[in-house]
Scaffold this motif. Structure first.
Motif, PDB file in Angstrom:
ATOM      1  N   ASP A   1       0.894  -1.053   0.164  1.00  0.00           N
ATOM      2  CA  ASP A   1      -0.056  -0.045  -0.047  1.00  0.00           C
ATOM      3  C   ASP A   1       0.797   1.256   0.269  1.00  0.00           C
ATOM      4  O   ASP A   1       0.582   1.985  -0.704  1.00  0.00           O
ATOM      5  N   TRP A   2       2.069   1.314   0.799  1.00  0.00           N
ATOM      6  CA  TRP A   2       2.854   2.368   0.790  1.00  0.00           C
ATOM      7  C   TRP A   2       3.561   2.772  -0.433  1.00  0.00           C
ATOM      8  O   TRP A   2       3.500   3.652  -0.942  1.00  0.00           O
ATOM      9  N   VAL A   3       4.123   1.645  -1.301  1.00  0.00           N
ATOM     10  CA  VAL A   3       5.003   1.800  -2.205  1.00  0.00           C
ATOM     11  C   VAL A   3       4.074   2.100  -3.682  1.00  0.00           C
ATOM     12  O   VAL A   3       4.583   2.723  -4.404  1.00  0.00           O
ATOM     13  N   ARG A   4       2.963   1.749  -3.830  1.00  0.00           N
ATOM     14  CA  ARG A   4       2.039   1.784  -4.750  1.00  0.00           C
ATOM     15  C   ARG A   4       2.215   3.048  -5.530  1.00  0.00           C
ATOM     16  O   ARG A   4       2.324   3.189  -6.477  1.00  0.00           O
ATOM     17  N   PRO A   5       1.652   4.320  -4.687  1.00  0.00           N
ATOM     18  CA  PRO A   5       1.766   5.550  -5.315  1.00  0.00           C
ATOM     19  C   PRO A   5       3.010   5.875  -6.097  1.00  0.00           C
ATOM     20  O   PRO A   5       3.043   6.837  -6.848  1.00  0.00           O
ATOM     21  N   PHE A   6       4.317   5.192  -5.779  1.00  0.00           N
ATOM     22  CA  PHE A   6       5.575   5.590  -6.276  1.00  0.00           C
ATOM     23  C   PHE A   6       5.777   4.811  -7.550  1.00  0.00           C
ATOM     24  O   PHE A   6       6.956   5.033  -7.871  1.00  0.00           O
ATOM     25  N   LEU A   7       5.292   3.783  -7.845  1.00  0.00           N
ATOM     26  CA  LEU A   7       5.568   2.818  -8.874  1.00  0.00           C
ATOM     27  C   LEU A   7       5.305   3.349 -10.003  1.00  0.00           C
ATOM     28  O   LEU A   7       4.320   4.305 -10.313  1.00  0.00           O
ATOM     29  N   PRO A   8       6.330   3.152 -11.211  1.00  0.00           N
ATOM     30  CA  PRO A   8       6.083   3.899 -12.566  1.00  0.00           C
ATOM     31  C   PRO A   8       4.738   3.397 -13.249  1.00  0.00           C
ATOM     32  O   PRO A   8       4.522   2.262 -13.027  1.00  0.00           O
TER      33      PRO A   8
END
Length: 177
Positions: free
Chosen positions: A170-177
């Motif tokens: 959930d934390w990493v999702r917004p930063f994925l290309p």
């Protein structure tokens, strides 16, 4: 002990061992790299400071370019107790250990981690030989931490995923290309 490598005692102890017996010579594919070097994160994931400020890359996970990082999910002072995540050279990112000591046990399984979009796992054939420094590493792990090498890495990975996997996703999702 090499206190210049990092502010993490456990990693400094491992760096001393690596300096003695060699890079990738005690756990297949593993080697400590420049502590805190975010260039791999920026190149493959995101340069957003909200992302890079909460991850501390510290080691190569595979000969192909996957790497391990500490995830600063909170403000705890003891960095060795932070979760360890892996970023795959062909994609995928996962929590693999709840802290450095669990990662050290996984390294004792002595095989490269496999990372894909769905999961991360360790596999080795029963007849696959151990790295030259494996026995010395196992003794080091016992001497410094009173821990055995992981006999079944799936158990360690499952515990880390159960506790922190969804939170990391959930934390990493917004930063994925």
């Amino acid at each position: 002990m090499d206190i210049t490598y990092s502010p993490v005692t456990e990693l400094n102890l491992l760096k001393d061992l690596q300096d003695r017996i060699g890079y990738e010579n005690f756990a297949d594919g593993f080697g400590l790299t420049k502590y805190g070097d975010i260039s791999g994160l920026v190149a493959g994931w995101s340069g957003d400071p909200e992302f890079t400020d909460l991850l501390i890359p510290f080691a190569q996970a595979t000969g192909g370019g996957s790497f391990y990082a500490l995830w600063k999910l909170d403000d705890r002072a003891d960095l060795a107790t932070l979760p360890v995540v892996v970023f795959g050279d062909e994609g995928g990112q996962h929590v693999v250990a709840r802290d450095l000591r669990e990662l050290f046990q996984l390294l004792g399984f002595d095989t490269e981690i496999t990372v894909d979009w769905e999961r991360a796992y360790y596999y080795r054939d029963e007849d696959e030989p151990h790295s030259d420094g494996h026995d010395e590493y196992a003794a080091w792990l016992d001497q410094h931490f009173g821990l055995p090498v992981a006999v079944d890495p799936d158990v360690v990975l499952a515990a880390a995923q159960a506790e922190l996997g969804q939170r990391f996703t959930d934390w990493v999702r917004p930063f994925l290309p």
